[in-house]
Write a protein that holds these residues in place. Structure first.
Motif, mmCIF file in Angstrom:
data_model
loop_
_atom_site.group_PDB
_atom_site.id
_atom_site.type_symbol
_atom_site.label_atom_id
_atom_site.label_comp_id
_atom_site.label_asym_id
_atom_site.label_seq_id
_atom_site.Cartn_x
_atom_site.Cartn_y
_atom_site.Cartn_z
ATOM 1 N N GLU A 1 0.835 -1.206 0.000
ATOM 2 C CA GLU A 1 0.000 0.000 0.000
ATOM 3 C C GLU A 1 0.870 1.256 0.000
ATOM 4 O O GLU A 1 0.505 2.272 -0.610
ATOM 5 N N HIS B 1 -0.678 -3.534 -7.044
ATOM 6 C CA HIS B 1 -2.093 -3.898 -6.863
ATOM 7 C C HIS B 1 -2.297 -5.385 -7.136
ATOM 8 O O HIS B 1 -3.025 -6.079 -6.412
ATOM 9 N N ARG C 1 -10.598 -4.199 -4.497
ATOM 10 C CA ARG C 1 -9.335 -3.778 -5.112
ATOM 11 C C ARG C 1 -9.426 -3.881 -6.636
ATOM 12 O O ARG C 1 -8.962 -3.002 -7.359
#
Length: 279
Positions: free
Chosen positions: A181, A195, A214
């Motif tokens: 992150e 990601h 996500r």
């Protein structure tokens, strides 16, 4: 003297990424270019030219070509000419790591870091050595320092740290996700590989809802990326959210239908379209 800051990307993960990107033909071409460069140095040496930097460069090329005995011989020759030649320590350490001898690499890197504590390439190499010896927490800490010491960090640095953090005896996945992150916040849409890795960790942990969220975020930032539209629909379907999966597929189909006819008729696009229509 040359600064060999390109040594750290010679990790297993980076090599796999390169193989996936360039394919066998690209790798073969790279090896051919290495041999061409070695031959050029051979010719210069045959003509009587001799310097520590020249032998060090050839040693680097031999290392890249995985001819380690020749690489070490050239390192020794370079050191005999100039014990202070820049880059020798990192080259030796990298070769020891690539020959699965991390215990020999660490003392070399410790010495480099005693003089230059924020030396990012040395920190990265030492992290790999510590990880190989079973010290993931120390390895991750070194990579964190390396990222902080790098003027322009790369996504693969965050990925490598996360891979090591996953092997922590406690809290590994959480630490890996937190680190990814950080990278995502830094790179934004350009951090797609971060990601992807984070999503896979979430799926492995059984957090399908988080993975779906996500995937939706990735689709929003990369609307033309049909592969991610498909991934989003697949995750939604696995969660039993069939209506949402169908809506995600419909959105992707609209994009496909808007493509130029030649591109839409390609075999790959036809296969992709068939998958979306399956929802």
């Amino acid at each position: 003297m040359r600064r060999r800051t390109t040594i750290p990307p010679r990790s297993a993960a980076a090599a796999a990424a390169v193989a996936a990107l360039v394919g066998c033909a690209g790798i073969a071409a790279a090896h051919e270019e290495i041999l061409v460069q070695i031959a050029k140095i051979d010719a210069r040496l045959a003509q009587g030219e001799s310097s520590a930097d020249l032998y060090l460069k050839r040693g680097e090329l031999y290392r890249l070509h995985e001819e380690f005995a020749r690489a070490f011989a050239d390192y020794d020759k370079a050191e005999s000419i100039d014990p202070q030649v820049e880059g020798l320590a990192l080259e030796r350490a990298a070769a020891f790591l690539e020959t699965a001898e991390p215990a020999k690499a660490l003392p070399i890197l410790d010495k480099v870091l005693q003089g230059t504590p924020q030396h990012a390439p040395a920190l990265t190499l030492r992290a790999r050595g510590k990880a190989a010896l079973g010290f993931p927490a120390e390895a991750a800490a070194d990579l964190t320092k390396a990222i902080a010491a790098t003027a322009e960090p790369r996504p693969d640095q965050y990925v490598e740290r996360a891979q090591i953090q996953l092997s922590l005896p406690e809290g590994g996945p959480e630490a890996a996700l937190a680190g990814l992150e950080e990278g995502i916040a830094h790179f934004g849409p350009a951090g797609l590989t971060l990601h992807e890795f984070a999503l896979q960790i979430e799926l492995d942990l059984g957090r399908q809802d988080a993975a779906a969220a996500r995937a939706a975020k990735i689709v929003a930032s990369q609307p033309a990326n049909l592969r991610w539209h498909l991934r989003h629909a697949e995750i939604l379907a696995d969660l039993g959210r069939g209506g949402e999966a169908k809506a995600a597929a419909a959105e992707a189909l609209e994009r496909i239908e808007a493509l130029p006819p030649a591109r839409r008729r390609s075999a790959a696009m036809a296969e992709m379209e068939a998958k979306f229509r399956g929802y």
